[in-house]
Scaffold this active site. Structure first.
Site, PDB file in Angstrom:
ATOM      1  N   THR A  52       0.927  -1.175  -0.012  1.00 14.58           N
ATOM      2  CA  THR A  52      -0.129   0.009  -0.039  1.00 14.58           C
ATOM      3  C   THR A  52       0.939   1.166  -0.080  1.00 14.58           C
ATOM      4  O   THR A  52       2.031   1.057   0.194  1.00 14.58           O
ATOM      5  CB  THR A  52      -1.035   0.105   1.311  1.00 14.58           C
ATOM      6  OG1 THR A  52       0.005   0.083   2.419  1.00 14.58           O
ATOM      7  CG2 THR A  52      -2.038  -1.289   1.426  1.00 14.58           C
ATOM      8  N   LYS A  53       0.325   2.421  -0.243  1.00 18.80           N
ATOM      9  CA  LYS A  53       1.022   3.795  -0.298  1.00 18.80           C
ATOM     10  C   LYS A  53       0.334   4.496   0.685  1.00 18.80           C
ATOM     11  O   LYS A  53      -0.711   5.352   0.249  1.00 18.80           O
ATOM     12  CB  LYS A  53       0.963   4.397  -1.739  1.00 18.80           C
ATOM     13  CG  LYS A  53       1.869   3.429  -2.565  1.00 18.80           C
ATOM     14  CD  LYS A  53       1.867   4.021  -3.898  1.00 18.80           C
ATOM     15  CE  LYS A  53       2.723   5.518  -4.223  1.00 18.80           C
ATOM     16  NZ  LYS A  53       4.315   5.401  -4.037  1.00 18.80           N
TER      17      LYS A  53
END
Ligand code: PMP
Length: 297
Positions: free
Chosen positions: A150-151
């Site tokens: 994820t970012k």
């Protein structure tokens, strides 16, 4: 920089795209983001792997228990709108969602979710033809401390510390180790290296398995290379024939020095050049087979 920003479904002027100091995401890093590129192709401007980037955007949101107030389709349309608004053909597009004004304390609870999308012209993420890297003393946040793949904005303090450290030490970018001391990735780039004509990329629980990395794994067999994913010790990089970064922003970028030691002749190696050219052909719509990854605007 005067282009409009898509901000909570409205197009607002660049200088009016502002937030309040009580914005939760600002204090606690409770935001998520993406980075996409738009390229000039023969027919129109085209966004590379738009669906895949948006899928990761939704995955990042889910990891933060953030229910985005817009559908996948609505955000896709918004990204296309922003790409179209710009006169420049080659763009870097940044969707960002964050918890807005809320209470003091890490739980965002009642904070409203804000979403914005904007684009900037970005030619080269890293300036030199072949960059120097140094191994950061700050290890990559391990997979068990947050949601891998994820970012999430807050997690990038780790990348920021490393990049800053590398710059202070005279290098162009940081290389990060995972919690086991193996090579992970750059601050915001994945890594590949070449030894005796074979292409390798670090395998680790702690990296972002990026979309560009995935692209290369899928397309390189077309030009005669099968990518080998394996756990990589720092010394393997020091002895590699060629090393390069890959990522949406950085695209394919040669690494000419690792820990002050030259890789090859210190410039871009022949295999890296071939890969860089092939990747550019793909992103610019010149390879029929991979046009499926382009969304025309
Ligand atoms: N690793 C990190 C930590 C990143 O921030 C990025 C940029 N998104 C990458 C790798 C490359 O990922 P992608 O190819 O999906 O841009």
């Amino acid at each position: 920089m005067m282009n409009k920003v898509w901000f909570d479904s409205k197009l607002v002027k660049w200088n009016n795209a502002k937030v309040h100091i009580m914005t939760h995401g600002l204090h606690y890093g409770t935001g998520i983001f993406e980075g996409l590129r738009c390229y000039k192709t023969k027919s129109a401007k085209a966004i590379f792997r738009l669906d895949d980037h948006l899928k990761r955007f939704f995955k990042s949101a889910e990891a933060l228990s953030m229910r985005l107030p817009y559908s996948f389709g609505a955000l896709k349309k918004a990204v296309i709108t922003i790409a179209k608004l710009h006169k420049e053909k080659n763009l870097y597009i940044r969707p960002l969602a964050f918890y807005g004004c809320g209470k003091i304390g890490p739980d965002p609870r009642d904070a409203k979710i804000n979403v914005c999308i904007f684009a900037v012209p970005l030619k080269h993420y890293l300036a030199k033809e072949a960059v120097s890297v140094k191994i950061s003393p700050f290890k990559r946040i391990p997979y068990f401390s947050y949601a891998p793949g994820t970012k999430i904005c807050g997690a990038y303090f780790n990348a920021a510390l490393s990049s800053k450290w590398a710059h202070r030490k005279g290098a162009d970018e940081a290389l990060m180790l995972d919690h086991k001391g193996n090579i992970a990735e750059g601050a915001a780039e994945n890594l590949f290296f070449i030894k005796n004509g074979k292409i390798f990329t670090p395998k680790s629980t702690d990296i972002l398995n990026g979309i560009t990395r995935d692209t290369l794994i899928k397309v390189l067999p077309d030009i005669g290379f099968r990518v080998i994913e394996r756990i990589t010790k720092p010394r393997e990089l020091l002895n590699a024939d060629e090393v390069f970064f890959c990522g949406t922003g950085v695209e394919i970028h040669a690494i000419g020095r690792v820990e002050n030691r030259k890789t090859g002749n210190g410039g871009i190696g022949p295999i890296t050049q071939r890969i860089k050219d092939f990747y550019s052909e793909i992103t610019h719509g010149e390879i029929q087979k991979y046009k499926k990854w382009l969304t025309l605007t």
